[in-house]
Design an enzyme around this catalytic site. Structure first.
Site, PDB file in Angstrom:
ATOM      1  N   ASP A 244       0.841  -1.216   0.000  1.00 49.21           N
ATOM      2  CA  ASP A 244       0.000   0.000   0.000  1.00 49.21           C
ATOM      3  C   ASP A 244       0.869   1.256   0.000  1.00 49.21           C
ATOM      4  O   ASP A 244       2.082   1.182   0.170  1.00 49.21           O
ATOM      5  CB  ASP A 244      -0.875   0.000   1.267  1.00 49.21           C
ATOM      6  CG  ASP A 244      -0.018  -0.115   2.518  1.00 49.21           C
ATOM      7  OD1 ASP A 244       0.208  -1.240   2.979  1.00 49.21           O
ATOM      8  OD2 ASP A 244       0.481   0.926   3.023  1.00 49.21           O
TER       9      ASP A 244
ATOM     10  N   ASP B 111       0.446   3.589   2.349  1.00 47.31           N
ATOM     11  CA  ASP B 111       0.162   4.129   3.671  1.00 47.31           C
ATOM     12  C   ASP B 111      -1.012   5.119   3.552  1.00 47.31           C
ATOM     13  O   ASP B 111      -2.027   4.761   2.949  1.00 47.31           O
ATOM     14  CB  ASP B 111       1.430   4.753   4.273  1.00 47.31           C
ATOM     15  CG  ASP B 111       1.366   4.815   5.788  1.00 47.31           C
ATOM     16  OD1 ASP B 111       0.738   3.934   6.392  1.00 47.31           O
ATOM     17  OD2 ASP B 111       1.917   5.758   6.383  1.00 47.31           O
TER      18      ASP B 111
HETATM   19  N1  LIG Z   1       1.174   1.248   5.762  1.00 48.67           N
HETATM   20  C1  LIG Z   1       1.716   0.395   6.623  1.00 48.67           C
HETATM   21  N2  LIG Z   1       2.126   0.822   7.846  1.00 48.67           N
HETATM   22  C2  LIG Z   1       2.685  -0.058   8.707  1.00 48.67           C
HETATM   23  N3  LIG Z   1       2.844  -1.352   8.470  1.00 48.67           N
HETATM   24  C3  LIG Z   1       2.450  -1.813   7.274  1.00 48.67           C
HETATM   25  N4  LIG Z   1       2.482  -3.040   6.740  1.00 48.67           N
HETATM   26  C4  LIG Z   1       1.958  -2.977   5.523  1.00 48.67           C
HETATM   27  N5  LIG Z   1       1.555  -1.709   5.229  1.00 48.67           N
HETATM   28  C5  LIG Z   1       1.859  -0.963   6.304  1.00 48.67           C
END
Ligand SMILES: Nc1ncnc2[nH]cnc12
Ligand SMILES: CSC[C@H]1O[C@H](OP(=O)(O)O)[C@H](O)[C@@H]1O
Length: 291
Positions: free
Chosen positions: A212, A214
């Site tokens: 992703d 975030d």
């Molecule tokens: N955006 C994110 N923040 C923290 N841990 C993650 N693991 C996968 N995506 C994450």
């Protein structure tokens, strides 16, 4: 106990290695408690390896609950000298997209509830951690990714992994702060593991599997588990291919890592002043220095 020089720690989405043969489940008790789950020891194309699901096979442990010390100590008890860590991560840069792979070479610690050392209570040691990842293992991991040439997946060698406490994801302000620090990816698990692996003189490198953006990216929804579940599955398939290839290359040419002698000049307490109890608890870490 069955021994393996290569350890694999599977993170979110990677709860087993399908190609693992001659499997044996090994429950280990350590002076630091029970690891996240049983180690699955077996062979990958003939090479002995030990696999551990970081959050347990049923993903029942949040990052703050992970028994990091037991997990690494258990690996040491199994004879592990190299750990390949697979981890789901969020991207903090536009050019790092979901399903890409990142092999970080730096970490920033934003955790607050982790025990990240085997030392204390009567024995003092300070390991060097300027280079928190074994560059030789990271190079083998990167070469393995490249040799597979997975379609549409870019490899990013190097970059900074921000390790946050969790389990909630970041706020936009936090995410932008990490971006202003030029960090590349974010996760919740790898820093304590890398530190403890170094104290245990085990070479460690991470395969960051991006799920992703975030919550900083204007054109993408903020991360939720629902949104990344599909990417977790796809990443787990790719991660297994990469790990298999890495194990093949590593077993043919296992490098000597600076991690393998990290404690040589790190222990400040005179060895004859260390209590028998500590010597027993840390036996496997200290044995080569106590001879
Ligand atoms: N955006 C994110 N923040 C923290 N841990 C993650 N693991 C996968 N995506 C994450
Ligand atoms: C998948 S949501 C967040 C969760 O995923 C990462 O786990 P791991 O590093 O074990 O793959 C991240 O660190 C969080 O624990």
């Amino acid at each position: 106990m069955t021994q393996a020089k290569i350890g694999i720690i599977g993170g979110s989405g990677l709860y087993q290695m399908d190609a693992l043969k001659d499997r044996q489940e090994i429950q280990i008790d350590t002076p630091f408690g029970r690891p996240s789950d049983a180690y699955i020891v077996g062979t990958l194309e003939g090479t002995p390896v030990a696999f551990l699901a970081r959050h347990g096979r049923n993903h029942h442990l949040i990052p703050s609950e992970l028994p990091f010390r037991a997990n690494i100590y258990g690996m040491k008890q199994l004879g592990v000298e190299y750990i390949i860590s697979a981890s789901a991560v969020g991207s903090l840069k536009g050019e790092i997209k979901p399903l890409d792979m990142v092999i970080p070479d730096q970490f920033i610690d934003r955790t607050s509830q982790r025990i990240s050392t085997f030392f204390g209570s009567g024995i003092v040691a300070h390991i060097g951690f300027g280079h928190p990842v074994c560059n030789k293992l990271a190079a083998i991991l990167g070469d393995a990714v490249q040799s597979l040439a997975l379609p549409d997946i870019n490899l990013h060698r190097g970059g900074t992994y921000v390790c946050m406490e969790g389990p909630a994801f970041s706020t936009i302000a936090e995410s932008n702060l990490y971006r202003s620090w030029d960090a590349s990816i974010i996760g919740m698990t790898n820093l304590p593991e890398a530190k403890l692996a170094r104290e245990a003189e085990i070479a460690y490198a991470t395969l960051g599997l991006v799920t992703d953006y975030d919550c900083w990216h204007r054109d993408h929804d903020h991360v939720t588990v629902e949104m990344i579940i599909d990417n977790l599955h796809r990443n787990a398939i790719n991660a297994q291919k990469v790990i298999l290839e890495t194990v093949k290359q590593l077993s043919q040419n296992p490098p000597i890592s600076e991690a393998h002698y990290a404690l040589k000049y790190a222990i400040l307490t005179p060895l004859d002043k260390i209590s028998p109890e500590i010597k027993e608890n840390l036996a496997i870490l200290l044995e080569k220095y106590l001879k």
